[in-house]
Motif scaffolding. Sequence first.
Motif, PDB file in Angstrom:
ATOM      1  N   TYR A 229      31.211  41.603  45.786  1.00 40.48           N
ATOM      2  CA  TYR A 229      32.876  42.561  45.351  1.00 40.48           C
ATOM      3  C   TYR A 229      32.640  43.388  43.995  1.00 40.48           C
ATOM      4  O   TYR A 229      32.083  42.239  43.057  1.00 40.48           O
ATOM      5  N   VAL A 230      32.875  43.986  43.700  1.00 36.86           N
ATOM      6  CA  VAL A 230      33.312  45.023  42.425  1.00 36.86           C
ATOM      7  C   VAL A 230      35.369  44.833  42.484  1.00 36.86           C
ATOM      8  O   VAL A 230      35.372  45.884  43.368  1.00 36.86           O
ATOM      9  N   VAL A 231      35.409  44.651  40.783  1.00 35.97           N
ATOM     10  CA  VAL A 231      36.893  44.570  41.567  1.00 35.97           C
ATOM     11  C   VAL A 231      38.065  45.175  40.428  1.00 35.97           C
ATOM     12  O   VAL A 231      36.719  45.240  38.665  1.00 35.97           O
ATOM     13  N   LYS A 232      38.605  45.457  39.949  1.00 36.67           N
ATOM     14  CA  LYS A 232      39.269  45.882  38.302  1.00 36.67           C
ATOM     15  C   LYS A 232      39.911  44.767  38.080  1.00 36.67           C
ATOM     16  O   LYS A 232      39.893  44.782  36.781  1.00 36.67           O
ATOM     17  N   GLU A 233      40.009  43.802  38.263  1.00 42.76           N
ATOM     18  CA  GLU A 233      40.575  42.550  37.352  1.00 42.76           C
ATOM     19  C   GLU A 233      39.463  42.347  36.427  1.00 42.76           C
ATOM     20  O   GLU A 233      38.640  41.963  37.252  1.00 42.76           O
ATOM     21  N   PRO A 234      39.947  41.638  35.394  1.00 44.88           N
ATOM     22  CA  PRO A 234      38.884  41.002  34.054  1.00 44.88           C
ATOM     23  C   PRO A 234      38.394  39.860  35.111  1.00 44.88           C
ATOM     24  O   PRO A 234      39.106  39.090  35.583  1.00 44.88           O
ATOM     25  N   ASP A 235      36.919  39.176  34.798  1.00 49.82           N
ATOM     26  CA  ASP A 235      36.924  38.140  35.125  1.00 49.82           C
ATOM     27  C   ASP A 235      37.552  36.764  35.004  1.00 49.82           C
ATOM     28  O   ASP A 235      38.287  36.043  35.447  1.00 49.82           O
ATOM     29  N   ALA A 236      38.502  36.938  33.485  1.00 52.89           N
ATOM     30  CA  ALA A 236      39.334  35.806  33.604  1.00 52.89           C
ATOM     31  C   ALA A 236      40.582  35.808  34.178  1.00 52.89           C
ATOM     32  O   ALA A 236      41.002  34.458  34.801  1.00 52.89           O
ATOM     33  N   GLU A 237      41.221  37.015  34.306  1.00 61.13           N
ATOM     34  CA  GLU A 237      42.041  36.722  35.711  1.00 61.13           C
ATOM     35  C   GLU A 237      42.067  36.327  36.848  1.00 61.13           C
ATOM     36  O   GLU A 237      42.371  35.608  37.612  1.00 61.13           O
ATOM     37  N   ILE A 238      40.827  36.770  37.405  1.00 66.51           N
ATOM     38  CA  ILE A 238      40.078  35.896  39.067  1.00 66.51           C
ATOM     39  C   ILE A 238      40.082  34.880  38.376  1.00 66.51           C
ATOM     40  O   ILE A 238      40.414  34.111  38.951  1.00 66.51           O
ATOM     41  N   VAL A 239      39.394  34.178  37.056  1.00 63.38           N
ATOM     42  CA  VAL A 239      39.043  33.196  36.983  1.00 63.38           C
ATOM     43  C   VAL A 239      40.841  32.306  37.248  1.00 63.38           C
ATOM     44  O   VAL A 239      41.068  31.191  37.659  1.00 63.38           O
ATOM     45  N   ALA A 240      42.192  32.581  36.397  1.00 63.92           N
ATOM     46  CA  ALA A 240      42.992  32.478  36.553  1.00 63.92           C
ATOM     47  C   ALA A 240      43.767  31.640  37.808  1.00 63.92           C
ATOM     48  O   ALA A 240      44.544  30.936  38.135  1.00 63.92           O
ATOM     49  N   ARG A 241      43.713  33.020  38.435  1.00 58.80           N
ATOM     50  CA  ARG A 241      44.341  33.060  39.814  1.00 58.80           C
ATOM     51  C   ARG A 241      43.357  32.414  41.191  1.00 58.80           C
ATOM     52  O   ARG A 241      44.087  31.431  41.493  1.00 58.80           O
ATOM     53  N   VAL A 242      41.949  31.753  40.706  1.00 53.86           N
ATOM     54  CA  VAL A 242      41.372  30.471  41.206  1.00 53.86           C
ATOM     55  C   VAL A 242      41.905  29.789  40.890  1.00 53.86           C
ATOM     56  O   VAL A 242      42.184  28.735  41.972  1.00 53.86           O
ATOM     57  N   ILE A 243      41.848  28.894  39.471  1.00 50.06           N
ATOM     58  CA  ILE A 243      42.741  27.515  39.126  1.00 50.06           C
ATOM     59  C   ILE A 243      44.337  28.081  39.227  1.00 50.06           C
ATOM     60  O   ILE A 243      44.607  26.689  40.125  1.00 50.06           O
ATOM     61  N   ALA A 244      45.112  28.945  39.960  1.00 53.27           N
ATOM     62  CA  ALA A 244      46.338  28.667  40.713  1.00 53.27           C
ATOM     63  C   ALA A 244      46.580  28.535  41.217  1.00 53.27           C
ATOM     64  O   ALA A 244      47.133  27.411  42.584  1.00 53.27           O
ATOM     65  N   TYR A 245      45.558  28.771  42.776  1.00 57.73           N
ATOM     66  CA  TYR A 245      45.600  28.964  44.020  1.00 57.73           C
ATOM     67  C   TYR A 245      44.525  27.451  43.940  1.00 57.73           C
ATOM     68  O   TYR A 245      45.887  26.521  44.829  1.00 57.73           O
ATOM     69  N   HIS A 246      43.937  26.828  43.790  1.00 58.18           N
ATOM     70  CA  HIS A 246      43.739  25.394  43.286  1.00 58.18           C
ATOM     71  C   HIS A 246      44.628  24.367  43.350  1.00 58.18           C
ATOM     72  O   HIS A 246      45.049  23.421  43.871  1.00 58.18           O
ATOM     73  N   ARG A 247      45.386  24.747  42.752  1.00 59.12           N
ATOM     74  CA  ARG A 247      46.901  23.959  41.844  1.00 59.12           C
ATOM     75  C   ARG A 247      48.134  24.310  42.765  1.00 59.12           C
ATOM     76  O   ARG A 247      48.913  22.648  43.222  1.00 59.12           O
ATOM     77  N   ALA A 248      47.367  25.186  43.399  1.00 59.72           N
ATOM     78  CA  ALA A 248      48.960  25.404  44.454  1.00 59.72           C
ATOM     79  C   ALA A 248      48.798  24.116  45.708  1.00 59.72           C
ATOM     80  O   ALA A 248      49.353  23.727  45.993  1.00 59.72           O
ATOM     81  N   ILE A 249      46.942  23.942  46.110  1.00 60.85           N
ATOM     82  CA  ILE A 249      46.654  23.395  46.940  1.00 60.85           C
ATOM     83  C   ILE A 249      47.168  21.851  46.814  1.00 60.85           C
ATOM     84  O   ILE A 249      47.730  21.315  47.546  1.00 60.85           O
ATOM     85  N   GLU A 250      46.551  21.915  45.627  1.00 59.97           N
ATOM     86  CA  GLU A 250      47.042  19.906  44.990  1.00 59.97           C
ATOM     87  C   GLU A 250      48.420  19.697  45.278  1.00 59.97           C
ATOM     88  O   GLU A 250      49.272  18.519  45.542  1.00 59.97           O
ATOM     89  N   ILE A 251      49.079  20.509  44.835  1.00 66.65           N
ATOM     90  CA  ILE A 251      51.187  20.432  44.964  1.00 66.65           C
ATOM     91  C   ILE A 251      51.542  20.554  45.858  1.00 66.65           C
ATOM     92  O   ILE A 251      52.103  19.606  46.106  1.00 66.65           O
TER      93      ILE A 251
END
Length: 65
Positions: free
Chosen positions: A38-60
Amino acid sequence: MIRVTRLDQSHLYLNAEYIQSVESTPDTHIVLVNGTSYVVKEPDAEIVARVIAYHRAIEIGRAHV
C-alpha cells in the motif's frame, strides 16, 4: 488495526500484526507479510509510531485481564 490514508484521501485500516516493512521512497510504502503493498500519505515514522502504540495498547489490555 491502524488507520492510514491512501494518496486519493481514502482511509484504510491495516492489521498492524501483518506489517512486514515500511519504506519511504519518497512516498510511504507499507508491505504486508502476504506481499500486498500500500502507498500511503503518512510518513514512515508516523506509521511506525502507530504500530508501536498499537502494540502498547495490546500489552496494556493483557495486563488488565
